[in-house]
Design a protein around this motif. Structure first.
Motif, PDB file in Angstrom:
ATOM      1  N   GLU A 109      14.635 -13.393   2.997  1.00 37.18           N
ATOM      2  CA  GLU A 109      13.088 -13.188   3.425  1.00 37.18           C
ATOM      3  C   GLU A 109      13.147 -12.217   4.770  1.00 37.18           C
ATOM      4  N   VAL A 110      13.982 -12.305   4.986  1.00 39.42           N
ATOM      5  CA  VAL A 110      13.916 -12.094   6.947  1.00 39.42           C
ATOM      6  C   VAL A 110      14.607 -10.566   6.543  1.00 39.42           C
ATOM      7  N   VAL A 111      15.320 -10.262   6.042  1.00 41.30           N
ATOM      8  CA  VAL A 111      16.504  -9.119   5.737  1.00 41.30           C
ATOM      9  C   VAL A 111      15.892  -8.459   4.814  1.00 41.30           C
ATOM     10  N   ARG A 112      14.761  -8.416   3.631  1.00 39.10           N
ATOM     11  CA  ARG A 112      13.750  -7.774   3.209  1.00 39.10           C
ATOM     12  C   ARG A 112      13.092  -7.102   3.828  1.00 39.10           C
ATOM     13  N   GLN A 113      12.692  -7.818   5.074  1.00 39.95           N
ATOM     14  CA  GLN A 113      11.661  -7.613   5.501  1.00 39.95           C
ATOM     15  C   GLN A 113      11.597  -6.101   6.462  1.00 39.95           C
ATOM     16  N   GLN A 114      13.691  -5.906   6.632  1.00 38.58           N
ATOM     17  CA  GLN A 114      13.574  -5.430   7.253  1.00 38.58           C
ATOM     18  C   GLN A 114      14.230  -3.121   6.737  1.00 38.58           C
ATOM     19  N   ILE A 115      14.455  -3.770   5.096  1.00 36.94           N
ATOM     20  CA  ILE A 115      15.087  -2.749   4.056  1.00 36.94           C
ATOM     21  C   ILE A 115      13.679  -1.974   3.846  1.00 36.94           C
ATOM     22  N   PRO A 116      14.004  -0.632   3.681  1.00 42.32           N
ATOM     23  CA  PRO A 116      12.724   0.585   4.079  1.00 42.32           C
ATOM     24  C   PRO A 116      12.152   0.478   1.811  1.00 42.32           C
ATOM     25  N   PRO A 117      11.216   0.937   2.549  1.00 43.18           N
ATOM     26  CA  PRO A 117      11.205   0.961   0.534  1.00 43.18           C
ATOM     27  C   PRO A 117      11.340   1.876   0.472  1.00 43.18           C
ATOM     28  N   VAL A 118      11.701   2.048  -1.323  1.00 42.46           N
ATOM     29  CA  VAL A 118      12.383   2.775  -1.509  1.00 42.46           C
ATOM     30  C   VAL A 118      11.077   4.057  -2.563  1.00 42.46           C
ATOM     31  N   ASP A 119      11.538   5.056  -1.942  1.00 42.79           N
ATOM     32  CA  ASP A 119      10.614   6.776  -2.087  1.00 42.79           C
ATOM     33  C   ASP A 119      10.034   6.509  -3.692  1.00 42.79           C
ATOM     34  N   ALA A 160      11.385   9.363  -6.338  1.00 41.44           N
ATOM     35  CA  ALA A 160      12.115   9.380  -6.608  1.00 41.44           C
ATOM     36  C   ALA A 160      12.691   9.806  -7.920  1.00 41.44           C
ATOM     37  N   ASN A 161      11.553   8.561  -8.139  1.00 37.05           N
ATOM     38  CA  ASN A 161      11.595   7.829  -9.449  1.00 37.05           C
ATOM     39  C   ASN A 161      10.406   8.437 -10.780  1.00 37.05           C
ATOM     40  N   ASP A 162       9.742   9.767  -9.939  1.00 33.21           N
ATOM     41  CA  ASP A 162       9.134   9.986 -10.765  1.00 33.21           C
ATOM     42  C   ASP A 162       8.940  11.114 -11.459  1.00 33.21           C
TER      43      ASP A 162
END
Length: 101
Positions: A34-44, A47-49
């Motif tokens: 949970e702590v590590v996930r808070q530090q991961i930047p959101p996926v653009d 790029a999926n659109d």
């Protein structure tokens, strides 16, 4: 999928994790995730659109003399024709282009 890893934490980080585990009543693996996930930047999302790449089929067809032949047999026949023209002093059959009229 999970990956198991051995990690050494500094004392202050280990103390923080211990306190969080007690406070949230969760195992250390869950708290660390949970702590590590808070530090991961959101996926653009843009790029999926993007539209997926599409291949447009076309009717290519084969010359009648290639009908029923395997790709290897066709290549062998083309090679034979190329070298026959080359030996006869003809043009380069592979690179011959149509000239504008």
């Amino acid at each position: 999928m999970t990956t198991k890893a051995t990690v050494e934490f500094d004392k202050d980080v280990a103390d923080f994790l211990d306190e969080e585990c007690r406070r949230q009543n969760k195992p250390i693996g869950q708290v660390v995730n949970e702590v590590v996930r808070q530090q991961i930047p959101p996926v653009d999302a843009s790029a999926n659109d993007r539209k997926p790449y599409r291949v447009e089929p076309f009717e290519g067809g084969f010359k009648p003399e290639f009908e029923g032949m395997t790709p290897k047999e066709i290549l062998n026949k083309l090679d034979d024709e190329y070298y026959a023209k080359k030996l006869a002093g003809g043009t380069d059959a592979y690179n011959e282009q149509k000239k504008p009229q």
